[in-house]
Design an enzyme around this catalytic site. Structure first.
Site, short mmCIF file in Angstrom:
data_model
loop_
_atom_site.label_atom_id
_atom_site.label_comp_id
_atom_site.label_asym_id
_atom_site.label_seq_id
_atom_site.Cartn_x
_atom_site.Cartn_y
_atom_site.Cartn_z
N GLU A 204 -17.08 -28.88 3.60
CA GLU A 204 -17.17 -30.28 3.48
C GLU A 204 -17.23 -31.12 4.57
O GLU A 204 -16.94 -30.63 5.47
CB GLU A 204 -15.57 -30.74 2.48
N LYS A 206 -16.07 -33.62 7.19
CA LYS A 206 -14.88 -33.96 7.70
C LYS A 206 -15.02 -35.40 8.03
O LYS A 206 -15.86 -35.85 8.89
CB LYS A 206 -14.60 -33.34 8.86
N ARG A 211 -6.52 -40.30 5.88
CA ARG A 211 -5.98 -39.38 4.92
C ARG A 211 -5.02 -40.23 4.00
O ARG A 211 -4.17 -40.93 4.28
CB ARG A 211 -5.12 -38.37 5.61
N ARG A 226 -1.13 -40.18 6.27
CA ARG A 226 -0.82 -38.49 6.72
C ARG A 226 0.63 -38.70 7.30
O ARG A 226 1.27 -37.54 7.41
CB ARG A 226 -1.89 -38.03 7.33
N GLU A 256 -9.73 -38.51 1.63
CA GLU A 256 -10.11 -39.36 2.64
C GLU A 256 -10.65 -40.85 2.41
O GLU A 256 -11.60 -40.67 1.73
CB GLU A 256 -10.85 -38.71 3.77
N PHE A 297 -10.15 -34.71 -2.17
CA PHE A 297 -10.51 -33.22 -1.61
C PHE A 297 -9.36 -32.15 -2.23
O PHE A 297 -9.38 -31.18 -2.18
CB PHE A 297 -10.60 -32.91 -0.10
N LYS A 379 -11.42 -27.11 11.23
CA LYS A 379 -12.24 -28.35 11.37
C LYS A 379 -13.22 -27.66 12.31
O LYS A 379 -12.96 -27.04 13.46
CB LYS A 379 -11.38 -29.47 12.09
#
Ligand code: AMP
Length: 520
Positions: A204, A206, A211, A226, A256, A297, A379
């Site tokens: 996906e 980033k 978040r 987050r 996100e 996500f 990541k």
């Protein structure tokens, strides 16, 4: 919670809102000292906690009243202080604080004031509180950790452990409206390694945004970052989108949020969105000027059932079932492939669209919330990475830059001592004037840092470590000038990292590692 320097669990939006000046007034009032004497002492000692201790001890020598404070009383009063808003609230806060100082012994006054100003920095990391609860009530640290991941409120966990032991901990379940710790990503050195790390992968973009953990319960919607901060008030547009696009009655989904350009609908950098996160006033205008787009996500809870035990591929299917996508509220695109060429193309597309890189996700992985766990997200970002550093000081500008903070002292965190160690001084990258909406000016920096000023000596100010910024640089050098032993050559401001707390900034260890890597 007090031992953690906090009065509310992380998910509560309430803030104490006590400025250093109010504490000065309270110490003056409680000890019958002229305010200017308290201020003078503050300049000399540099810590309002020590100042409170000093004046309370002087007063104690002349009066006989003894401290009658209990933890319960301090905790309740502190909560009471946080509740004061609106007209006359400063006065009421002042009385409440000075009532605490009046009843305190000198050493109590020191710590009460530091707690109120959120300057405790006792460095009691969550791990220590977890172990303390485990030891005190004879339960396992893992059990406490699991409960904490489900509901981040140590006070509730401690009560459950005390009353019902291990079983009590097991009964702590995720609850809509109370934030859950999130699954975090690990770094991968490159795309090829990431693709080879799991049998089945999905890639996906980033995205460079915030978040969000979105809780929906009937028509009620809550949005957490987050760091589990409640940002619902700042995003009424997102609340409406959730009400419109989420078909489930009760659920917790994650995604996100990014800012998008009104005309081109292209993603904008995080700095733009950050203006919305910080905004407390004129929210409707911000909604119009900086529209957001949510890219979902994950999903961790639907209609009474938690989904941590389900693999990502199933969670994604559930997500697809409960979302009716809209332009501004959609499920993030996925590429399911192990083909390096295709993955590289996808990665380049992400970078061309101003995103940070890609996430390579293990389709078979469960959702494991919490820090330091491998949950199957890797990541991949371009290397020679920028550093996320904390601002701990600054200097006032001169000439046409006077009135602004113009040079910023950067620091890394030393997890062993919980101190911030300096590693450079930065001025480049901040603008005098805004040339476009994304620019950060000295004025912006000054406004943001002024409330965090702890001490001032001629042109140099000491700043409470709170603001994390991303910094690019040319090289890391050994340097005797800075407490970390390293100095950055040509540091340049990239952006403000609002989504990161000071505790999530780079560590001493990582700085050392980057230095070693560079030597190679
Ligand atoms: P980092 O902050 O660099 O550790 O990366 C993890 C963060 O990336 C998450 O907390 C999300 O805010 C963000 N992120 C952006 N895109 C995605 C994505 N597709 N999946 C998961 N997290 C994402």
């Amino acid at each position: 919670m007090l031992s953690n320097g906090r009065v509310f669990p992380d998910y509560e939006p309430t803030e104490l809102g006590i400025a250093a000046q109010l504490a000065v007034k309270a110490v003056a009032k409680a000890t019958g000292t002229p305010q200017k004497d308290v201020e003078k002492k503050l300049v000399a000692l540099g810590d309002i906690g020590l100042v409170a201790e000093y004046f309370v001890s002087r007063k104690r020598q002349s009066t006989l009243s003894s401290g009658q404070l209990t933890v319960e009383k301090v905790f309740r009063t502190t909560q009471e202080i946080a509740k004061q808003v609106g007209k006359g609230s400063q006065e009421r806060k002042l009385s409440l604080i000075s009532s605490l100082v009046t009843a305190a012994s000198p050493i109590e006054a020191r710590y009460i004031i530091r707690t109120l100003l959120q300057q405790m920095r006792v460095g009691i990391a969550e791990g220590v509180i977890r172990d303390a609860i485990a030891k005190a009530f004879n339960v396992s640290a893992e059990g406490v950790e699991r409960a904490w991941n489900m509901k981040s409120d140590f006070s509730e966990i401690a009560v459950a452990a005390k009353k019902h032991g291990e079983n009590g901990l097991k009964k702590i379940k995720l609850e809509i409206g109370k934030s859950v710790q999130v699954l975090l990503a690990e770094k991968s050195p490159d795309l090829k390694t990431a693709l080879g790390s799991f049998e089945n992968v999905a890639i996906e973009w980033k995205m460079d945004g915030m978040r969000c953990q979105i809780h929906k319960q009937g028509n009620k919607v809550l949005i957490f970052t987050r760091r589990l901060e409640n940002v619902t008030r700042q995003f009424p547009d997102m609340v409406k989108l959730v009400q419109k696009c989420v078909a489930a009655k009760d659920c917790i989904v994650e995604g996100e949020a990014i800012a998008i350009d009104m005309k081109t609908r292209r993603p904008l950098p995080f700095q733009v969105l950050s203006q919305r996160i910080q905004r407390k006033h004129e929210i409707e205008r911000m909604v119009r000027e900086i529209p957001v787009q949510v890219n979902l996500f994950d999903v961790v809870y639907v209609e009474g059932g938690q989904l941590f035990e389900k693999p990502l591929r199933e969670r994604r299917k559930i997500l697809e079932k409960i979302i009716k996508p809209d332009d501004d509220f959609r499920i993030i695109g996925q590429l399911v492939t192990k083909d390096l060429k295709k993955a590289e193309k996808f990665y380049k597309e992400a970078l061309n669209n101003n995103q940070e890189g890609v996430m390579v996700k293990n389709l078979d992985a469960l959702y494991i919330p919490g820090r330091n766990v491998a949950g199957g997200w890797l990541k991949v970002k371009p290397t020679m990475e920028n550093l996320d550093l904390v601002i701990v000081g600054a200097t006032w500008g001169t000439g046409k830059r006077s009135g602004w903070l113009t040079s910023f002292v950067l620091a890394v965190r030393d997890p062993d001592t919980d101190k911030f160690l300096e590693c450079g001084m930065m001025s480049t990258g901040i603008k005098e004037k805004k040339e476009n909406g994304m620019d950060i000016t000295y004025g912006d920096m000054t406004e943001m840092l002024k409330p965090l000023i702890e001490k001032q000596e001629s042109g140099l100010v000491k700043i409470k470590p709170k603001i994390v910024i991303e910094v690019a640089y040319e090289e890391i050098q050994k340097s005797p000038t800075y407490a970390s032993g390293f100095g950055l050559r040509f540091p340049r401001f990239v952006r403000i990292r609002n989504e990161k707390s000071e505790r999530e900034s780079e560590t001493m260890e990582r700085l050392q590692k980057m230095y070693d890597m560079q030597k190679k």
